[in-house]
Enzyme design. Sequence first.
Site, PDB file in Angstrom:
ATOM      1  N   GLY A 273       0.780  -1.241   0.000  1.00  0.00           N
ATOM      2  CA  GLY A 273       0.000   0.000   0.000  1.00  0.00           C
ATOM      3  C   GLY A 273       0.803   1.277   0.000  1.00  0.00           C
ATOM      4  O   GLY A 273       0.235   2.361   0.138  1.00  0.00           O
ATOM      5  N   GLU A 315       4.253  -6.401   1.484  1.00  0.00           N
ATOM      6  CA  GLU A 315       3.794  -6.785   0.139  1.00  0.00           C
ATOM      7  C   GLU A 315       3.627  -5.576  -0.780  1.00  0.00           C
ATOM      8  O   GLU A 315       2.511  -5.261  -1.174  1.00  0.00           O
ATOM      9  CB  GLU A 315       2.452  -7.515   0.247  1.00  0.00           C
ATOM     10  CG  GLU A 315       2.555  -8.877   0.873  1.00  0.00           C
ATOM     11  CD  GLU A 315       1.199  -9.529   1.103  1.00  0.00           C
ATOM     12  OE1 GLU A 315       1.177 -10.736   1.305  1.00  0.00           O
ATOM     13  OE2 GLU A 315       0.173  -8.818   1.096  1.00  0.00           O
ATOM     14  N   GLY A 317       3.370  -3.564  -4.130  1.00  0.00           N
ATOM     15  CA  GLY A 317       3.159  -3.810  -5.547  1.00  0.00           C
ATOM     16  C   GLY A 317       3.421  -2.512  -6.304  1.00  0.00           C
ATOM     17  O   GLY A 317       4.415  -2.357  -7.017  1.00  0.00           O
ATOM     18  N   ARG A 318       2.517  -1.557  -6.056  1.00  0.00           N
ATOM     19  CA  ARG A 318       2.571  -0.268  -6.746  1.00  0.00           C
ATOM     20  C   ARG A 318       3.940   0.407  -6.626  1.00  0.00           C
ATOM     21  O   ARG A 318       4.468   0.945  -7.596  1.00  0.00           O
ATOM     22  CB  ARG A 318       1.505   0.651  -6.153  1.00  0.00           C
ATOM     23  CG  ARG A 318       1.342   1.975  -6.885  1.00  0.00           C
ATOM     24  CD  ARG A 318       0.480   2.958  -6.064  1.00  0.00           C
ATOM     25  NE  ARG A 318      -0.685   2.351  -5.491  1.00  0.00           N
ATOM     26  CZ  ARG A 318      -1.898   2.328  -6.060  1.00  0.00           C
ATOM     27  NH1 ARG A 318      -2.087   2.895  -7.211  1.00  0.00           N
ATOM     28  NH2 ARG A 318      -2.918   1.743  -5.437  1.00  0.00           N
ATOM     29  N   CYS A 390     -16.356   5.007 -25.803  1.00  0.00           N
ATOM     30  CA  CYS A 390     -17.644   5.656 -25.917  1.00  0.00           C
ATOM     31  C   CYS A 390     -18.186   6.067 -24.552  1.00  0.00           C
ATOM     32  O   CYS A 390     -19.242   5.600 -24.139  1.00  0.00           O
ATOM     33  CB  CYS A 390     -18.587   4.683 -26.613  1.00  0.00           C
ATOM     34  SG  CYS A 390     -19.465   5.500 -27.906  1.00  0.00           S
ATOM     35  N   GLU A 391     -17.441   6.862 -23.817  1.00  0.00           N
ATOM     36  CA  GLU A 391     -17.860   7.315 -22.485  1.00  0.00           C
ATOM     37  C   GLU A 391     -17.232   8.663 -22.212  1.00  0.00           C
ATOM     38  O   GLU A 391     -16.026   8.830 -22.432  1.00  0.00           O
ATOM     39  CB  GLU A 391     -17.335   6.376 -21.387  1.00  0.00           C
ATOM     40  CG  GLU A 391     -17.908   5.023 -21.446  1.00  0.00           C
ATOM     41  CD  GLU A 391     -18.135   4.405 -20.071  1.00  0.00           C
ATOM     42  OE1 GLU A 391     -18.154   5.123 -19.048  1.00  0.00           O
ATOM     43  OE2 GLU A 391     -18.319   3.191 -20.054  1.00  0.00           O
ATOM     44  N   TYR A 420      -1.415  -1.517 -11.824  1.00  0.00           N
ATOM     45  CA  TYR A 420      -2.857  -1.556 -12.055  1.00  0.00           C
ATOM     46  C   TYR A 420      -3.247  -0.873 -13.367  1.00  0.00           C
ATOM     47  O   TYR A 420      -4.361  -0.387 -13.511  1.00  0.00           O
ATOM     48  CB  TYR A 420      -3.612  -0.960 -10.847  1.00  0.00           C
ATOM     49  CG  TYR A 420      -3.168  -1.586  -9.541  1.00  0.00           C
ATOM     50  CD1 TYR A 420      -3.529  -2.885  -9.226  1.00  0.00           C
ATOM     51  CD2 TYR A 420      -2.339  -0.897  -8.651  1.00  0.00           C
ATOM     52  CE1 TYR A 420      -3.084  -3.491  -8.056  1.00  0.00           C
ATOM     53  CE2 TYR A 420      -1.896  -1.491  -7.479  1.00  0.00           C
ATOM     54  CZ  TYR A 420      -2.273  -2.788  -7.191  1.00  0.00           C
ATOM     55  OH  TYR A 420      -1.828  -3.382  -6.037  1.00  0.00           O
TER      56      TYR A 420
HETATM   57  N1  LLP Z   1      -1.216  -7.032  -0.306  1.00  0.00           N
HETATM   58  C1  LLP Z   1      -2.556  -7.184  -0.346  1.00  0.00           C
HETATM   59  C2  LLP Z   1      -3.210  -8.161   0.513  1.00  0.00           C
HETATM   60  C3  LLP Z   1      -3.316  -6.397  -1.226  1.00  0.00           C
HETATM   61  O1  LLP Z   1      -4.618  -6.545  -1.272  1.00  0.00           O
HETATM   62  C4  LLP Z   1      -2.653  -5.464  -2.066  1.00  0.00           C
HETATM   63  C5  LLP Z   1      -3.414  -4.645  -2.989  1.00  0.00           C
HETATM   64  C6  LLP Z   1      -1.269  -5.348  -1.984  1.00  0.00           C
HETATM   65  C7  LLP Z   1      -0.573  -6.150  -1.087  1.00  0.00           C
HETATM   66  C8  LLP Z   1      -0.477  -4.412  -2.831  1.00  0.00           C
HETATM   67  O2  LLP Z   1      -0.816  -3.081  -2.653  1.00  0.00           O
HETATM   68  P1  LLP Z   1       0.080  -1.930  -3.320  1.00  0.00           P
HETATM   69  O3  LLP Z   1       1.425  -1.971  -2.655  1.00  0.00           O
HETATM   70  O4  LLP Z   1       0.189  -2.232  -4.761  1.00  0.00           O
HETATM   71  O5  LLP Z   1      -0.665  -0.684  -3.059  1.00  0.00           O
HETATM   72  N2  LLP Z   1      -6.408  -1.384  -8.206  1.00  0.00           N
HETATM   73  C9  LLP Z   1      -6.143  -0.405  -7.161  1.00  0.00           C
HETATM   74  C10 LLP Z   1      -5.333  -0.964  -6.043  1.00  0.00           C
HETATM   75  C11 LLP Z   1      -5.960  -2.205  -5.448  1.00  0.00           C
HETATM   76  C12 LLP Z   1      -5.015  -2.839  -4.492  1.00  0.00           C
HETATM   77  C13 LLP Z   1      -5.506  -4.183  -4.108  1.00  0.00           C
HETATM   78  N3  LLP Z   1      -4.655  -4.805  -3.174  1.00  0.00           N
HETATM   79  C14 LLP Z   1      -5.448   0.792  -7.786  1.00  0.00           C
HETATM   80  O6  LLP Z   1      -5.273   0.808  -8.995  1.00  0.00           O
HETATM   81  O7  LLP Z   1      -5.128   1.747  -7.105  1.00  0.00           O
END
Ligand code: LLP
Length: 462
Positions: A273, A315, A317-318, A390-391, A420
Amino acid sequence: MSAHASPGSFTGTSPVWLKTPEDVNALVPALWSATAEKDANGVLTVGGVAVPDLVANINTPAYVLDEADFRERARAFRDAFTGYDVYYAGKAFLCTEVARWVAQEGLCLDVCSNGELSVALRAEVDPAKIGYHGNNKTPMELRRAIVAGVGRIIVDSFAEVERVAAIAAETGITASVMVRVTAGVEAHTHEYIATAHEDQKFGFSISSGDAFEAVRRLLDAPNVELRGLHSHIGSQIFDSSGFEVAARRVLALQARIRDELGTELPEMDLGGGFGIAYTTQDDPSTPKALAEELTAIVEHECRGFGLAVPHLSIEPGRAIVGPSMCTVYTVGTVKEVALDGGVTRTYVSVDGGMSDNIRTALYDADYSATLAGRASSAGPVLGRVVGKHCEAGDIVVKHEFLPADIAPGDLIAVPGTGAYGRSMASNYNHALRPPVVAVRDGESRVIVRRETEDDLFATDMG
Ligand code: LLP
Protein backbone atom coordinates in the site's frame (compact mmCIF):
# COMPACT_ATOMS: atom_id res chain seq x y z
CA MET A 1 -9.59 34.23 -24.18
CA SER A 2 -8.06 30.77 -24.35
CA ALA A 3 -6.38 28.89 -21.54
CA HIS A 4 -2.92 29.80 -22.79
CA ALA A 5 -0.70 30.62 -19.89
CA SER A 6 2.63 32.06 -19.06
CA PRO A 7 4.52 30.58 -16.10
CA GLY A 8 2.80 31.29 -12.80
CA SER A 9 -0.02 33.34 -14.30
CA PHE A 10 -2.69 30.82 -15.09
CA THR A 11 -5.98 31.20 -13.22
CA GLY A 12 -8.29 28.91 -15.20
CA THR A 13 -9.96 25.72 -13.97
CA SER A 14 -6.80 23.79 -13.18
CA PRO A 15 -6.46 22.34 -9.68
CA VAL A 16 -4.36 24.33 -7.20
CA TRP A 17 -1.55 21.76 -7.13
CA LEU A 18 -1.00 21.99 -10.90
CA LYS A 19 1.57 24.69 -11.48
CA THR A 20 2.11 26.24 -14.88
CA PRO A 21 5.42 24.77 -16.04
CA GLU A 22 8.45 26.97 -16.70
CA ASP A 23 9.21 24.69 -19.64
CA VAL A 24 6.35 22.59 -20.98
CA ASN A 25 8.87 20.14 -22.50
CA ALA A 26 10.62 19.31 -19.23
CA LEU A 27 10.14 16.02 -17.39
CA VAL A 28 9.43 16.09 -13.67
CA PRO A 29 12.02 13.44 -12.66
CA ALA A 30 10.12 12.29 -9.54
CA LEU A 31 7.29 11.04 -11.74
CA TRP A 32 9.44 9.02 -14.14
CA SER A 33 11.50 5.86 -14.08
CA ALA A 34 15.20 6.37 -13.42
CA THR A 35 16.44 6.13 -17.01
CA ALA A 36 13.76 8.34 -18.59
CA GLU A 37 15.10 11.53 -20.13
CA LYS A 38 14.52 13.89 -23.00
CA ASP A 39 17.18 14.84 -25.49
CA ALA A 40 17.68 18.31 -26.92
CA ASN A 41 15.02 17.62 -29.55
CA GLY A 42 12.47 16.74 -26.90
CA VAL A 43 12.61 13.04 -27.74
CA LEU A 44 11.80 10.85 -24.76
CA THR A 45 14.17 7.96 -24.19
CA VAL A 46 13.69 5.18 -21.64
CA GLY A 47 16.26 2.49 -20.98
CA GLY A 48 18.39 4.08 -23.69
CA VAL A 49 15.67 3.52 -26.30
CA ALA A 50 14.12 6.48 -28.11
CA VAL A 51 10.38 6.18 -27.68
CA PRO A 52 9.52 7.31 -31.27
CA ASP A 53 11.81 4.58 -32.68
CA LEU A 54 10.30 2.02 -30.34
CA VAL A 55 6.72 2.74 -31.31
CA ALA A 56 7.62 2.98 -34.99
CA ASN A 57 8.04 -0.80 -34.67
CA ILE A 58 5.41 -1.78 -32.18
CA ASN A 59 2.83 0.96 -32.64
CA THR A 60 0.81 2.73 -29.92
CA PRO A 61 -0.60 2.56 -27.36
CA ALA A 62 2.20 0.69 -25.63
CA TYR A 63 3.38 0.25 -22.09
CA VAL A 64 7.12 0.81 -21.79
CA LEU A 65 8.73 -0.92 -18.81
CA ASP A 66 12.11 0.29 -17.59
CA GLU A 67 13.71 -2.98 -16.51
CA ALA A 68 16.64 -1.46 -14.64
CA ASP A 69 14.26 0.80 -12.73
CA PHE A 70 11.98 -2.10 -11.79
CA ARG A 71 14.90 -4.20 -10.58
CA GLU A 72 16.36 -1.26 -8.69
CA ARG A 73 13.08 -0.57 -6.85
CA ALA A 74 12.74 -4.27 -6.02
CA ARG A 75 16.29 -4.31 -4.64
CA ALA A 76 15.70 -1.07 -2.73
CA PHE A 77 12.81 -2.70 -0.85
CA ARG A 78 14.76 -5.92 -0.31
CA ASP A 79 17.81 -4.08 1.03
CA ALA A 80 15.96 -1.49 3.11
CA PHE A 81 13.71 -4.06 4.77
CA THR A 82 16.56 -6.15 6.16
CA GLY A 83 15.36 -9.20 8.03
CA TYR A 84 11.94 -8.99 6.38
CA ASP A 85 10.56 -11.04 3.53
CA VAL A 86 9.46 -8.73 0.73
CA TYR A 87 6.59 -10.11 -1.36
CA TYR A 88 6.06 -8.29 -4.65
CA ALA A 89 2.29 -7.96 -5.08
CA GLY A 90 1.74 -9.40 -8.54
CA LYS A 91 -1.73 -7.92 -8.88
CA ALA A 92 -0.06 -4.58 -9.66
CA PHE A 93 1.48 -6.12 -12.78
CA LEU A 94 2.55 -9.66 -13.53
CA CYS A 95 3.78 -11.59 -16.51
CA THR A 96 6.15 -14.52 -16.73
CA GLU A 97 9.25 -12.41 -17.32
CA VAL A 98 8.50 -10.01 -14.47
CA ALA A 99 7.91 -12.96 -12.12
CA ARG A 100 11.43 -14.11 -13.05
CA TRP A 101 12.90 -10.67 -12.30
CA VAL A 102 11.21 -10.71 -8.91
CA ALA A 103 12.75 -14.08 -8.08
CA GLN A 104 16.16 -13.06 -9.45
CA GLU A 105 16.18 -9.99 -7.22
CA GLY A 106 15.54 -12.18 -4.18
CA LEU A 107 11.94 -11.18 -3.53
CA CYS A 108 9.00 -13.43 -2.79
CA LEU A 109 5.76 -13.18 -4.77
CA ASP A 110 2.22 -12.44 -3.62
CA VAL A 111 -0.49 -13.82 -5.89
CA CYS A 112 -4.20 -13.40 -5.33
CA SER A 113 -5.79 -15.63 -7.94
CA ASN A 114 -5.43 -18.96 -9.65
CA GLY A 115 -4.26 -17.16 -12.80
CA GLU A 116 -1.52 -15.27 -11.00
CA LEU A 117 -0.44 -18.52 -9.37
CA SER A 118 -0.21 -20.06 -12.85
CA VAL A 119 2.08 -17.25 -14.01
CA ALA A 120 4.29 -17.68 -10.94
CA LEU A 121 4.59 -21.43 -11.43
CA ARG A 122 5.19 -20.99 -15.16
CA ALA A 123 8.07 -18.66 -14.31
CA GLU A 124 9.38 -21.37 -11.97
CA VAL A 125 9.19 -19.16 -8.91
CA ASP A 126 9.99 -21.34 -5.88
CA PRO A 127 6.51 -22.23 -4.52
CA ALA A 128 7.82 -21.84 -0.98
CA LYS A 129 8.30 -18.15 -1.80
CA ILE A 130 4.75 -17.62 -2.98
CA GLY A 131 1.99 -16.17 -0.80
CA TYR A 132 -1.58 -16.77 -1.91
CA HIS A 133 -4.35 -14.25 -1.12
CA GLY A 134 -8.02 -14.02 -1.97
CA ASN A 135 -11.34 -13.78 -0.19
CA ASN A 136 -12.98 -16.52 -2.23
CA LYS A 137 -10.51 -19.25 -3.07
CA THR A 138 -12.32 -22.40 -4.20
CA PRO A 139 -11.50 -25.83 -2.76
CA MET A 140 -9.93 -26.70 -6.13
CA GLU A 141 -7.73 -23.61 -6.09
CA LEU A 142 -6.68 -24.27 -2.50
CA ARG A 143 -5.87 -27.87 -3.29
CA ARG A 144 -3.72 -26.80 -6.21
CA ALA A 145 -1.81 -24.32 -4.02
CA ILE A 146 -1.29 -26.82 -1.20
CA VAL A 147 -0.16 -29.58 -3.54
CA ALA A 148 2.19 -27.15 -5.32
CA GLY A 149 3.79 -26.33 -1.95
CA VAL A 150 2.82 -22.66 -1.79
CA GLY A 151 4.68 -21.14 1.15
CA ARG A 152 1.75 -19.38 2.73
CA ILE A 153 -1.94 -19.27 2.07
CA ILE A 154 -3.56 -16.22 3.60
CA VAL A 155 -6.82 -17.54 5.02
CA ASP A 156 -9.69 -15.10 4.68
CA SER A 157 -12.92 -16.76 5.94
CA PHE A 158 -14.24 -19.52 8.19
CA ALA A 159 -15.23 -21.48 5.07
CA GLU A 160 -11.60 -21.35 4.02
CA VAL A 161 -10.41 -22.51 7.45
CA GLU A 162 -12.49 -25.63 6.91
CA ARG A 163 -11.42 -26.08 3.30
CA VAL A 164 -7.73 -25.80 4.11
CA ALA A 165 -8.02 -28.13 7.10
CA ALA A 166 -9.92 -30.70 5.03
CA ILE A 167 -7.41 -30.64 2.16
CA ALA A 168 -4.44 -30.84 4.54
CA ALA A 169 -6.01 -33.77 6.38
CA GLU A 170 -6.90 -35.56 3.18
CA THR A 171 -3.61 -35.09 1.33
CA GLY A 172 -1.37 -35.37 4.36
CA ILE A 173 0.46 -32.25 3.15
CA THR A 174 1.12 -29.59 5.77
CA ALA A 175 -0.63 -26.37 4.75
CA SER A 176 1.27 -23.30 5.77
CA VAL A 177 -1.10 -20.40 6.45
CA MET A 178 -1.54 -16.89 7.78
CA VAL A 179 -4.74 -15.28 8.98
CA ARG A 180 -5.88 -12.12 7.24
CA VAL A 181 -7.16 -9.75 9.89
CA THR A 182 -9.00 -6.45 9.61
CA ALA A 183 -7.79 -3.94 12.10
CA GLY A 184 -10.66 -1.47 11.80
CA VAL A 185 -8.44 1.26 10.36
CA GLU A 186 -9.78 3.94 8.04
CA ALA A 187 -6.81 4.31 5.69
CA HIS A 188 -6.56 7.74 4.09
CA THR A 189 -7.02 6.65 0.51
CA HIS A 190 -9.82 6.17 -2.01
CA GLU A 191 -12.74 4.21 -0.52
CA TYR A 192 -12.39 1.42 -3.12
CA ILE A 193 -8.77 0.69 -2.24
CA ALA A 194 -9.03 0.83 1.57
CA THR A 195 -9.21 -2.63 3.08
CA ALA A 196 -8.96 -2.55 6.86
CA HIS A 197 -12.15 -0.77 7.93
CA GLU A 198 -14.84 -3.06 9.31
CA ASP A 199 -17.55 -2.86 6.63
CA GLN A 200 -15.81 -4.64 3.70
CA LYS A 201 -15.23 -8.13 2.43
CA PHE A 202 -11.64 -8.97 3.40
CA GLY A 203 -10.34 -10.88 6.37
CA PHE A 204 -11.47 -11.52 9.92
CA SER A 205 -12.41 -8.63 12.16
CA ILE A 206 -10.22 -8.29 15.23
CA SER A 207 -12.81 -6.34 17.21
CA SER A 208 -15.61 -8.88 16.69
CA GLY A 209 -13.44 -11.74 17.93
CA ASP A 210 -13.60 -13.54 14.57
CA ALA A 211 -9.85 -13.21 14.02
CA PHE A 212 -9.13 -14.85 17.38
CA GLU A 213 -11.59 -17.63 16.61
CA ALA A 214 -9.98 -18.28 13.20
CA VAL A 215 -6.57 -18.55 14.87
CA ARG A 216 -7.97 -20.94 17.49
CA ARG A 217 -9.47 -23.22 14.84
CA LEU A 218 -6.34 -23.22 12.68
CA LEU A 219 -4.09 -24.00 15.66
CA ASP A 220 -6.34 -27.00 16.37
CA ALA A 221 -6.32 -28.28 12.79
CA PRO A 222 -4.00 -31.20 12.08
CA ASN A 223 -1.50 -30.69 9.25
CA VAL A 224 -1.95 -26.91 9.36
CA GLU A 225 0.98 -24.70 10.28
CA LEU A 226 -0.20 -21.23 11.32
CA ARG A 227 2.66 -18.84 10.64
CA GLY A 228 1.10 -15.58 11.72
CA LEU A 229 -1.26 -12.67 11.28
CA HIS A 230 -1.58 -10.62 8.10
CA SER A 231 -2.85 -7.07 7.87
CA HIS A 232 -3.13 -4.98 4.70
CA ILE A 233 -4.82 -1.64 5.29
CA GLY A 234 -5.15 -0.27 1.77
CA SER A 235 -3.31 1.15 -1.18
CA GLN A 236 -1.66 4.43 -2.25
CA ILE A 237 -1.09 5.43 1.40
CA PHE A 238 1.37 8.14 2.41
CA ASP A 239 0.71 8.50 6.08
CA SER A 240 2.13 5.90 8.49
CA SER A 241 -0.50 6.55 11.17
CA GLY A 242 -2.77 3.87 9.67
CA PHE A 243 0.04 1.31 9.88
CA GLU A 244 0.65 2.34 13.48
CA VAL A 245 -2.95 1.84 14.58
CA ALA A 246 -3.15 -1.43 12.65
CA ALA A 247 0.10 -2.75 14.17
CA ARG A 248 -1.13 -1.93 17.68
CA ARG A 249 -4.40 -3.82 17.13
CA VAL A 250 -2.78 -6.79 15.41
CA LEU A 251 -0.18 -7.10 18.16
CA ALA A 252 -2.89 -6.81 20.82
CA LEU A 253 -4.43 -9.85 19.14
CA GLN A 254 -1.01 -11.56 19.12
CA ALA A 255 -0.84 -10.92 22.90
CA ARG A 256 -4.31 -12.33 23.44
CA ILE A 257 -3.36 -15.45 21.47
CA ARG A 258 -0.29 -15.84 23.69
CA ASP A 259 -2.30 -15.32 26.87
CA GLU A 260 -5.27 -17.54 26.01
CA LEU A 261 -3.89 -20.09 23.58
CA GLY A 262 -0.32 -20.26 24.87
CA THR A 263 1.53 -19.47 21.65
CA GLU A 264 3.25 -16.52 20.02
CA LEU A 265 2.79 -16.75 16.26
CA PRO A 266 6.22 -16.50 14.65
CA GLU A 267 5.42 -14.17 11.74
CA MET A 268 3.48 -11.03 10.88
CA ASP A 269 2.78 -9.34 7.53
CA LEU A 270 2.16 -5.61 7.35
CA GLY A 271 0.77 -5.68 3.80
CA GLY A 272 1.57 -3.27 1.01
CA GLY A 273 0.00 0.00 0.00
CA PHE A 274 2.96 2.39 -0.09
CA GLY A 275 2.07 5.40 -2.20
CA ILE A 276 3.88 6.69 -5.30
CA ALA A 277 3.98 10.05 -7.06
CA TYR A 278 1.53 10.30 -9.93
CA THR A 279 1.72 14.09 -10.00
CA THR A 280 3.62 16.82 -8.19
CA GLN A 281 1.05 16.76 -5.37
CA ASP A 282 2.36 13.36 -4.15
CA ASP A 283 5.44 13.07 -1.97
CA PRO A 284 6.18 9.38 -1.29
CA SER A 285 8.62 7.98 1.28
CA THR A 286 11.69 6.02 0.31
CA PRO A 287 11.86 2.28 1.11
CA LYS A 288 14.56 3.11 3.67
CA ALA A 289 12.39 5.64 5.49
CA LEU A 290 9.41 3.27 5.35
CA ALA A 291 11.48 0.40 6.74
CA GLU A 292 12.73 2.52 9.62
CA GLU A 293 9.27 3.79 10.41
CA LEU A 294 7.47 0.45 10.23
CA THR A 295 10.16 -1.38 12.18
CA ALA A 296 10.11 1.27 14.90
CA ILE A 297 6.32 1.04 15.12
CA VAL A 298 6.33 -2.77 15.44
CA GLU A 299 9.22 -2.82 17.93
CA HIS A 300 7.52 -0.18 20.06
CA GLU A 301 4.19 -2.01 20.11
CA CYS A 302 5.87 -5.37 20.82
CA ARG A 303 7.67 -3.85 23.80
CA GLY A 304 4.35 -2.53 25.06
CA PHE A 305 2.79 -6.00 24.97
CA GLY A 306 5.92 -7.84 26.11
CA LEU A 307 6.02 -9.74 22.82
CA ALA A 308 9.01 -10.92 20.82
CA VAL A 309 9.22 -9.09 17.47
CA PRO A 310 7.85 -11.60 14.95
CA HIS A 311 9.55 -12.28 11.62
CA LEU A 312 8.09 -9.52 9.44
CA SER A 313 7.05 -9.29 5.82
CA ILE A 314 5.56 -6.67 3.51
CA GLU A 315 3.79 -6.78 0.14
CA PRO A 316 4.54 -3.75 -2.02
CA GLY A 317 3.16 -3.81 -5.55
CA ARG A 318 2.57 -0.27 -6.75
CA ALA A 319 5.75 1.14 -5.17
CA ILE A 320 7.88 -1.27 -7.22
CA VAL A 321 6.24 -1.41 -10.65
CA GLY A 322 4.21 1.81 -10.68
CA PRO A 323 6.95 4.30 -11.54
CA SER A 324 8.80 1.78 -13.74
CA MET A 325 6.32 2.01 -16.58
CA CYS A 326 4.89 4.70 -18.81
CA THR A 327 2.23 4.47 -21.49
CA VAL A 328 2.86 5.94 -24.92
CA TYR A 329 -0.06 7.10 -27.04
CA THR A 330 -0.53 8.83 -30.38
CA VAL A 331 -2.68 11.93 -30.48
CA GLY A 332 -5.63 11.54 -32.85
CA THR A 333 -7.69 14.71 -32.46
CA VAL A 334 -7.36 17.99 -30.59
CA LYS A 335 -10.43 19.98 -29.63
CA GLU A 336 -10.81 23.30 -27.85
CA VAL A 337 -13.79 23.22 -25.52
CA ALA A 338 -15.15 26.45 -24.08
CA LEU A 339 -15.50 26.52 -20.29
CA ASP A 340 -17.26 29.01 -18.04
CA GLY A 341 -15.47 32.31 -17.71
CA GLY A 342 -14.34 32.42 -21.30
CA VAL A 343 -11.44 29.99 -20.96
CA THR A 344 -11.03 26.85 -23.00
CA ARG A 345 -9.78 23.38 -22.23
CA THR A 346 -7.81 21.51 -24.86
CA TYR A 347 -9.14 17.97 -25.19
CA VAL A 348 -6.44 15.73 -26.60
CA SER A 349 -7.80 12.37 -27.76
CA VAL A 350 -5.38 9.46 -27.83
CA ASP A 351 -5.53 5.96 -29.28
CA GLY A 352 -6.17 4.21 -25.94
CA GLY A 353 -8.02 5.24 -22.82
CA MET A 354 -10.00 3.56 -20.08
CA SER A 355 -9.32 0.12 -21.57
CA ASP A 356 -5.58 0.49 -20.82
CA ASN A 357 -5.91 2.71 -17.75
CA ILE A 358 -9.15 2.47 -15.79
CA ARG A 359 -7.72 4.18 -12.71
CA THR A 360 -8.75 7.70 -13.64
CA ALA A 361 -12.36 6.69 -14.18
CA LEU A 362 -12.50 4.24 -11.29
CA TYR A 363 -10.61 6.05 -8.53
CA ASP A 364 -10.60 9.61 -9.82
CA ALA A 365 -6.81 9.17 -10.06
CA ASP A 366 -4.52 11.94 -11.25
CA TYR A 367 -1.78 11.44 -13.83
CA SER A 368 0.56 13.64 -15.80
CA ALA A 369 1.63 13.61 -19.43
CA THR A 370 4.34 14.96 -21.68
CA LEU A 371 5.02 15.31 -25.37
CA ALA A 372 7.32 12.39 -26.26
CA GLY A 373 8.45 12.87 -29.83
CA ARG A 374 9.57 16.48 -30.22
CA ALA A 375 10.20 19.71 -28.36
CA SER A 376 7.66 22.50 -28.60
CA SER A 377 8.31 26.21 -28.43
CA ALA A 378 4.63 26.99 -27.93
CA GLY A 379 3.30 28.10 -24.56
CA PRO A 380 1.40 25.79 -22.21
CA VAL A 381 -2.36 25.28 -22.44
CA LEU A 382 -4.56 23.51 -19.95
CA GLY A 383 -5.17 20.11 -21.48
CA ARG A 384 -7.09 16.96 -20.76
CA VAL A 385 -5.96 13.67 -22.25
CA VAL A 386 -8.94 11.51 -23.15
CA GLY A 387 -9.31 8.09 -24.72
CA LYS A 388 -11.27 6.84 -27.70
CA HIS A 389 -13.97 4.94 -25.82
CA CYS A 390 -17.64 5.66 -25.92
CA GLU A 391 -17.86 7.32 -22.48
CA ALA A 392 -17.44 10.88 -21.30
CA GLY A 393 -15.58 9.52 -18.26
CA ASP A 394 -12.95 7.97 -20.51
CA ILE A 395 -10.20 10.26 -19.25
CA VAL A 396 -6.53 9.34 -18.94
CA VAL A 397 -5.13 12.59 -17.53
CA LYS A 398 -7.64 15.01 -16.05
CA HIS A 399 -5.40 18.05 -15.82
CA GLU A 400 -2.08 18.76 -17.47
CA PHE A 401 -0.38 21.65 -19.18
CA LEU A 402 0.48 20.66 -22.72
CA PRO A 403 2.09 22.70 -25.48
CA ALA A 404 -0.40 24.86 -27.37
CA ASP A 405 0.70 23.40 -30.69
CA ILE A 406 -0.05 19.78 -29.76
CA ALA A 407 -1.45 18.13 -32.88
CA PRO A 408 -2.65 14.86 -34.38
CA GLY A 409 0.29 12.52 -34.85
CA ASP A 410 2.16 13.75 -31.77
CA LEU A 411 3.29 11.13 -29.29
CA ILE A 412 2.51 11.66 -25.66
CA ALA A 413 3.67 9.62 -22.69
CA VAL A 414 1.98 9.16 -19.33
CA PRO A 415 4.31 8.12 -16.48
CA GLY A 416 3.49 5.99 -13.45
CA THR A 417 1.18 3.55 -15.24
CA GLY A 418 2.98 0.36 -14.21
CA ALA A 419 0.71 -0.53 -11.32
CA TYR A 420 -2.86 -1.56 -12.05
CA GLY A 421 -2.62 -0.30 -15.65
CA ARG A 422 -2.08 -3.39 -17.80
CA SER A 423 -3.26 -5.60 -14.95
CA MET A 424 -6.70 -3.93 -14.95
CA ALA A 425 -6.87 -3.36 -18.69
CA SER A 426 -9.96 -4.55 -20.52
CA ASN A 427 -11.28 -5.20 -23.99
CA TYR A 428 -13.98 -2.55 -23.58
CA ASN A 429 -15.35 -1.56 -26.97
CA HIS A 430 -13.33 -4.49 -28.29
CA ALA A 431 -10.10 -2.64 -27.74
CA LEU A 432 -6.98 -4.73 -28.19
CA ARG A 433 -4.91 -4.57 -25.03
CA PRO A 434 -1.51 -2.94 -25.61
CA PRO A 435 1.85 -4.70 -25.36
CA VAL A 436 4.37 -4.33 -22.56
CA VAL A 437 7.83 -3.64 -23.91
CA ALA A 438 10.80 -3.96 -21.59
CA VAL A 439 13.64 -1.57 -22.34
CA ARG A 440 17.16 -1.76 -20.97
CA ASP A 441 20.62 -0.61 -22.09
CA GLY A 442 19.40 0.49 -25.49
CA GLU A 443 17.55 -2.76 -26.21
CA SER A 444 13.82 -3.41 -26.24
CA ARG A 445 11.95 -6.66 -25.81
CA VAL A 446 8.20 -7.31 -26.04
CA ILE A 447 7.34 -9.25 -22.88
CA VAL A 448 3.58 -9.11 -23.38
CA ARG A 449 2.51 -8.80 -27.00
CA ARG A 450 -0.31 -6.64 -28.29
CA GLU A 451 -3.61 -8.45 -28.63
CA THR A 452 -4.90 -9.10 -32.10
CA GLU A 453 -8.35 -9.51 -33.55
CA ASP A 454 -7.72 -13.23 -33.46
CA ASP A 455 -7.41 -12.97 -29.68
CA LEU A 456 -10.81 -11.28 -29.59
CA PHE A 457 -12.39 -13.86 -31.84
CA ALA A 458 -10.78 -16.75 -29.97
CA THR A 459 -13.61 -16.65 -27.44
CA ASP A 460 -16.42 -15.38 -29.74
CA MET A 461 -18.08 -18.56 -30.98
CA GLY A 462 -19.34 -16.91 -34.17
N1 LLP B 1 -1.22 -7.03 -0.31
C1 LLP B 1 -2.56 -7.18 -0.35
C2 LLP B 1 -3.21 -8.16 0.51
C3 LLP B 1 -3.32 -6.40 -1.23
O1 LLP B 1 -4.62 -6.54 -1.27
C4 LLP B 1 -2.65 -5.46 -2.07
C5 LLP B 1 -3.41 -4.65 -2.99
C6 LLP B 1 -1.27 -5.35 -1.98
C7 LLP B 1 -0.57 -6.15 -1.09
C8 LLP B 1 -0.48 -4.41 -2.83
O2 LLP B 1 -0.82 -3.08 -2.65
P1 LLP B 1 0.08 -1.93 -3.32
O3 LLP B 1 1.43 -1.97 -2.66
O4 LLP B 1 0.19 -2.23 -4.76
O5 LLP B 1 -0.66 -0.68 -3.06
N2 LLP B 1 -6.41 -1.38 -8.21
C9 LLP B 1 -6.14 -0.41 -7.16
C10 LLP B 1 -5.33 -0.96 -6.04
C11 LLP B 1 -5.96 -2.21 -5.45
C12 LLP B 1 -5.02 -2.84 -4.49
C13 LLP B 1 -5.51 -4.18 -4.11
N3 LLP B 1 -4.65 -4.80 -3.17
C14 LLP B 1 -5.45 0.79 -7.79
O6 LLP B 1 -5.27 0.81 -8.99
O7 LLP B 1 -5.13 1.75 -7.10
